[in-house]
Write a protein that holds these residues in place. Structure first.
Motif: not given
Length: 346
Positions: A304-321
């Motif tokens: 589920g987490v992997t699928e949520a990431a495919k939707i698109g995550v804000d770049p400023e959030v993405k760089v933190a994880i």
């Protein structure tokens, strides 16, 4: 008395005894009885070793102030309240700015002298919480913002300010506060959890899932995942997965919602969280989610987490994880196993 004290400078061209009394009275009037001599001296820009003779003794002679070995007060809280009222009415004092200035001075002093006998939490968190809980939200946020400006790399201070924004129904401000943080600061589980909740309340459910999952993963080695961390994070993820399923009709999100409820109900829960997780389980099941073992639930959560990431995550959030496929939950698994062995379940 105040007019007399206004004429008596502590240092030529500097603060007066009225200014000193205003600081003391403001704190005492609010029942904030932790104004130390060191912090008072810092705010007055006056040597602490001369404070007693040049400030406290003259104020004591006016029957206006007193002190213990650690803290400074007025003679009585009612006197403090009267002084504050007159300062506002007759001297146009901005009392709110007094608390902002004292908090900044205290945190500066704490950071400059690690052996200072101050309780950092009082100045970093308690003073702003005091005003927030008494309905003075703007002042609370102003104090917490000023404290963060002194120590922008302190992740706990940032988390506290974000929490105030979110509780003030400004989740966008809270989320942006996390997004704008400079790289390299030490981030704890509570930091990512608070960020996750802010994103979720702002309506960003993919970001909510990613950050809540990260707050539980093994990449953060300390502190370990505890019962309350896990219960709150899993409950919040259930909301986010439910929203993602409603929006995208993707059964992966439905099954992930069932999964977090299955995992969460193995923990020790209060009645509110227990009811929320039961609702997640029931609604996901009614939507067609199959029953899952704990092992299957952990797999469904990761998917589920992997699928949520495919939707698109804000770049400023993405760089933190880290990448969602790299998430590990061995600490959470161990917590669940211990909970089941002890017989404590929601």
């Amino acid at each position: 008395m105040l007019e007399r004290l206004q004429q008596r400078e502590i240092i030529k061209g500097g603060a007066t005894l009225k200014d000193a009394l205003a600081l003391i009275a403001a704190m005492h009037s609010e029942g904030l009885e932790f104004l130390s001599k060191r912090v008072l001296a810092k705010k007055l820009d006056f040597p602490v070793d001369r404070l007693h003779r040049n400030v406290l003794v003259p104020l004591g002679q006016e029957a206006a102030a007193t002190s213990t070995s650690s803290f400074v007060f007025t003679r009585h809280r009612k006197i403090a309240s009267t002084i504050v009222a007159m300062l506002e009415r007759d001297f146009s004092e901005d009392i709110g700015e007094i608390f902002v200035g004292l908090a900044v001075a205290a945190v500066q002093e704490i950071n400059d002298d690690h052996f200072l006998p101050e309780n950092p939490a009082r100045w970093r968190f308690d003073i702003s919480n005091h005003f927030f809980n008494s309905g003075r939200t703007d002042l609370a946020i102003k104090i917490a913002t000023a404290v963060l400006s002194v120590e922008p790399s302190n992740s706990i201070t940032r988390t506290h300010l974000a929490n105030l924004y979110r509780r003030a129904k400004k989740p966008d401000r809270a989320a942006k506060l996390f997004r704008s943080a400079e790289g390299g600061i030490h981030r704890e589980r509570s930091y990512f959890f608070e960020w996750a909740v802010a994103e979720g309340e702002w309506g960003n459910f993919s970001e909510n899932v990613m950050l809540a999952a990260y707050s539980l993963n093994d990449e953060i080695s300390a502190p370990q995942v505890d019962n309350d961390n896990a219960a709150f994070a899993l409950t919040g993820m259930g909301v986010a997965f439910g929203q993602l399923y409603s929006k995208y009709n993707n059964s992966i999100f439905r099954d992930a919602r069932y999964a977090v409820a299955t995992i969460g109900r193995s923990l020790r829960l209060n009645s509110e969280i227990s009811a929320d997780l039961k609702d997640h389980l029931t609604q996901a099941r009614d939507q067609g989610a199959p029953k899952q073992t704990l092992q299957q639930a952990f797999n469904k959560l990761t998917i589920g987490v992997t699928e949520a990431a495919k939707i698109g995550v804000d770049p400023e959030v993405k760089v933190a994880i880290i990448k969602p496929t790299s998430l590990g939950f061995e600490g959470l698994r161990s917590l669940i196993e211990n909970s089941l062995k002890s017989g404590k379940r929601g």
